[in-house]
Motif scaffolding. Structure first.
Motif, PDB file in Angstrom:
ATOM      1  N   GLY A 187       0.550  -1.171  -0.137  1.00 19.66           N
ATOM      2  CA  GLY A 187      -0.019  -0.081  -0.027  1.00 19.66           C
ATOM      3  C   GLY A 187       0.730   1.080   0.184  1.00 19.66           C
ATOM      4  O   GLY A 187       0.680   2.113  -0.816  1.00 19.66           O
ATOM      5  N   ALA A 236       2.568   1.649  -3.374  1.00 12.63           N
ATOM      6  CA  ALA A 236       1.320   2.280  -4.371  1.00 12.63           C
ATOM      7  C   ALA A 236       1.232   3.852  -4.186  1.00 12.63           C
ATOM      8  O   ALA A 236       1.125   4.405  -5.061  1.00 12.63           O
ATOM      9  N   LEU A 245      -5.367  -0.782   0.839  1.00 12.86           N
ATOM     10  CA  LEU A 245      -4.827  -0.705  -0.741  1.00 12.86           C
ATOM     11  C   LEU A 245      -3.877  -1.786  -0.858  1.00 12.86           C
ATOM     12  O   LEU A 245      -3.892  -2.246  -1.840  1.00 12.86           O
ATOM     13  N   GLY A 246      -3.029  -2.178   0.510  1.00 15.94           N
ATOM     14  CA  GLY A 246      -2.085  -3.497   0.104  1.00 15.94           C
ATOM     15  C   GLY A 246      -2.870  -4.516  -0.115  1.00 15.94           C
ATOM     16  O   GLY A 246      -2.371  -5.461  -0.752  1.00 15.94           O
ATOM     17  N   LEU A 305      -5.664  -5.101  -1.756  1.00 17.45           N
ATOM     18  CA  LEU A 305      -6.135  -5.062  -3.459  1.00 17.45           C
ATOM     19  C   LEU A 305      -5.079  -5.765  -4.042  1.00 17.45           C
ATOM     20  O   LEU A 305      -5.239  -6.103  -5.177  1.00 17.45           O
ATOM     21  N   LYS A 306      -3.728  -6.065  -3.400  1.00 14.59           N
ATOM     22  CA  LYS A 306      -2.662  -6.745  -4.355  1.00 14.59           C
ATOM     23  C   LYS A 306      -3.136  -8.137  -4.650  1.00 14.59           C
ATOM     24  O   LYS A 306      -2.728  -8.832  -5.529  1.00 14.59           O
ATOM     25  N   ASN A 328      -5.432  -7.503 -11.680  1.00 11.23           N
ATOM     26  CA  ASN A 328      -5.136  -7.167 -10.426  1.00 11.23           C
ATOM     27  C   ASN A 328      -5.746  -5.762  -9.992  1.00 11.23           C
ATOM     28  O   ASN A 328      -5.466  -4.811 -10.846  1.00 11.23           O
ATOM     29  N   LEU A 375      -4.978  -3.800  -7.424  1.00 14.47           N
ATOM     30  CA  LEU A 375      -4.095  -2.833  -7.017  1.00 14.47           C
ATOM     31  C   LEU A 375      -3.333  -2.044  -8.201  1.00 14.47           C
ATOM     32  O   LEU A 375      -3.278  -0.815  -8.376  1.00 14.47           O
ATOM     33  N   GLN A 376      -3.009  -2.825  -9.274  1.00 12.48           N
ATOM     34  CA  GLN A 376      -2.277  -2.458 -10.484  1.00 12.48           C
ATOM     35  C   GLN A 376      -3.351  -1.545 -11.258  1.00 12.48           C
ATOM     36  O   GLN A 376      -3.277  -0.379 -11.965  1.00 12.48           O
ATOM     37  N   SER A 414      -6.013   0.101  -9.998  1.00 10.33           N
ATOM     38  CA  SER A 414      -6.105   1.331  -8.923  1.00 10.33           C
ATOM     39  C   SER A 414      -4.892   2.302  -9.481  1.00 10.33           C
ATOM     40  O   SER A 414      -5.186   3.526  -9.503  1.00 10.33           O
ATOM     41  N   ARG A 415      -3.763   1.691  -9.602  1.00  9.79           N
ATOM     42  CA  ARG A 415      -2.447   2.693 -10.011  1.00  9.79           C
ATOM     43  C   ARG A 415      -2.942   3.248 -11.366  1.00  9.79           C
ATOM     44  O   ARG A 415      -2.708   4.537 -11.646  1.00  9.79           O
ATOM     45  N   ALA A 475     -11.489  -4.323  -1.070  1.00  9.83           N
ATOM     46  CA  ALA A 475     -10.770  -5.043   0.084  1.00  9.83           C
ATOM     47  C   ALA A 475     -11.486  -5.711   0.844  1.00  9.83           C
ATOM     48  O   ALA A 475     -11.133  -6.720   1.399  1.00  9.83           O
TER      49      ALA A 475
END
Length: 522
Positions: A305, A308, A325-326, A328-329, A337, A339-340, A342-343, A375
């Motif tokens: 997180g 990110a 956030l972490g 979401l990985k 994915n 988290l990716q 979201s980036r 999450a």
């Protein structure tokens, strides 16, 4: 007796006077001698000074002569260069004069030629004007004949043409309405499928699917018995500590971990691998290893997180949101994915906000946090957008960020442009080619179908589907398709695409006709 004293005194006085005189004479002698030595030394110093002065004078004269020689040489060199520059300048001036003379002669010739051409053009314009008058007269005559043959006037023909165009426009409008209805049905079907898939994904039951299982390889078959333990104590301890089901079947040298929660499944996988490598498998050791791995995974989640947020350039986020956030990985959506994703949404929001002159940091923050609800959406009721908005509000995010998270799937109406930017960036990240596996084949097939439909018409040289299938660019053979036929060809291709393909949005059909004339100067 007295005389003796007198004579002795006289002798003494005479001796004293003689001694004084001798002393004075000696002193004068030494003074003269010292004066003579002093004069000799002064003469010697003067002579040396004169010699040194002569030497300095000679050196100064030589140095002056050397400097004068150098100045003379420098002056001659500069004079030579100046003469050379003047000569070059003179040559250039002469060349320019010659060029100007030539240009003047060419201009005179051109003016003479232009005068002749003007006269010829005026004569041609007069002839063209006469021909236009004759053509107008012929067209009027033909119009009268056409009206006599057709039995209707030109005004009536215009009204008839307008009615035909109006009917065609109404027909196209009907087709457009039908197309919109069809797209609405397709969208509703797609949304229903998404809801079903989301419900299946959020259901934490005992089903086994591609995204809910992990496989741990074993060094040998004997390890299965050690994992099960006496009367199943070890396997029950692992399942109780991790919350993940262990499936030990006939699969050679492998154990399957089944469970919806990806974080628990990761903890179970790492713990089981460590137990296998350690060799000590019993309930107490299992609880110890699982506890250590839980701490390591939590640290890994927090670091993911923080990384990110650092990559996107967003600061001041609450530690609990960083942890979410972490998480979401370990979460995927349609094999993408989260988290990716979201980036990507954060970067896209930032770029669009910068282009529109909005606050880029707010846009990146909203994009990064828009799917934060995923999450924990399996732990709470409601859409992930609303869950994420409640979490953001609870941990001190501003109203603009909270609203953008809640509105990115239109669960609530968008109130500002930032919410619309998050919606657009979310759609771009999810719909881009290759982002989600199930869309890749459809995307490639649509590109191939577009090029196939264009190539099916005659006169087509090459066809390219570009802009991710949003534009079809066609190059035609100039000797087979005229400029007037290009318009009809683009219309026909667009109609065929509408009738044969199903696609979101619209596709721009561009037909290019090029004529080249090539000649070589030898």
């Amino acid at each position: 007796m007295v005389m003796g004293y007198v004579s002795g005194a006289v002798v003494f006085l005479v001796g004293l006077l003689g001694g004084v005189g001798l002393g004075i004479a000696c002193r004068q002698y030494w003074v003269e001698k010292r004066n003579r030595q002093t004069r000799e030394q002064a003469a010697s110093v003067i002579a040396e000074a004169r010699k040194e002065a002569e030497t300095i004078k000679k050196e100064a004269i030589l140095q002056a002569k050397d400097t004068l020689f150098q100045m003379k040489a420098e002056f001659e060199r500069e004079s030579k260069e100046s003469r050379k520059e003047f000569q070059n300048l003179e040559k250039r001036l002469l060349q320019k004069e010659e060029n100007l003379d030539k240009k003047s002669e060419a201009l005179d010739k051109r003016e003479t030629t232009i005068g002749k051409r003007e006269k010829l053009i005026l004569q041609q314009e007069k002839e063209i004007g006469d021909k236009e008058k004759e053509l107008d007269a012929i067209m009027d005559e033909q119009r009268r004949r056409l009206e006599n043959l057709s039995g209707i006037s030109s005004q009536e023909a215009k009204e008839m043409l307008i009615r035909m165009v109006e009917n065609e426009a109404r027909h196209e409008a009907a087709l457009m309405v039908k197309k919109i209805e069809t797209e609405a049905r397709e969208t509703s079907d797609k949304k229903a499928k998404n809801i079903i898939a989301l419900a299946i994904q959020r259901y934490a039951g005992d089903y086994v699917a591609e995204k809910t299982v992990s496989v741990v390889n074993l060094p040998n078959e004997e390890m299965k018995g050690r994992i099960i333990g006496r009367e199943g104590r070890n396997i029950r301890a692992i399942e109780a500590s991790t919350g993940i089901d262990l499936i030990i079947d006939d699969t050679p040298e492998a154990v399957i971990l089944s469970g919806y929660n990806p974080i628990r499944r990761e903890v179970a996988r790492v713990s089981l691998e460590r137990l296998i490598s350690d060799g000590r498998i019993h309930p107490a050791r299992i609880e110890e290893i699982v506890e250590k791995v839980n701490l390591e995974v939590e640290n890994s989640i927090r670091e993911a997180g923080e990384q990110a947020a650092f990559d996107v350039g967003v600061h001041g986020i609450h530690p609990e949101i960083i942890k979410l956030l972490g998480k979401l990985k370990y979460r995927t959506s349609y094999a993408q994915n989260v988290l990716q994703h979201s980036r990507e949404v954060a970067f896209l929001c930032g770029i669009m906000a910068a282009e529109l002159g909005l606050n880029e940091k707010h846009a990146k923050r909203a994009g990064l946090l828009h799917d934060i609800g995923k999450a924990i959406d399996h732990e709470m009721e409601g859409p992930h957008a609303i869950i994420g908005a409640d979490l953001a509000k609870r941990y001190g995010e501003s109203h603009v960020i909270v609203h953008s998270i809640a509105a990115h799937h239109e669960d609530v109406p968008a109130e500002d442009i930032l919410a619309i930017l998050v919606q657009a960036a979310d759609a771009l990240s999810g719909a881009r080619p290759g982002a989600r596996k199930e869309l890749l084949e459809t995307y490639v097939r649509r590109l191939e179908d577009l090029e196939r439909i264009a190539s099916s018409f005659s006169g087509i040289n090459k066809a390219y589907a570009i802009q991710a299938g949003r534009e079809l660019r066609i190059i035609v053979e100039s000797d087979m398709v005229s400029d007037s036929e290009v318009v009809l060809l683009s219309r026909d291709i667009a109609k065929k695409i509408e009738s044969e393909l199903s696609y979101p949005g619209q596709i721009k059909v561009t037909v290019i006709r090029e004529t080249r004339a090539v000649e070589y100067a030898r």
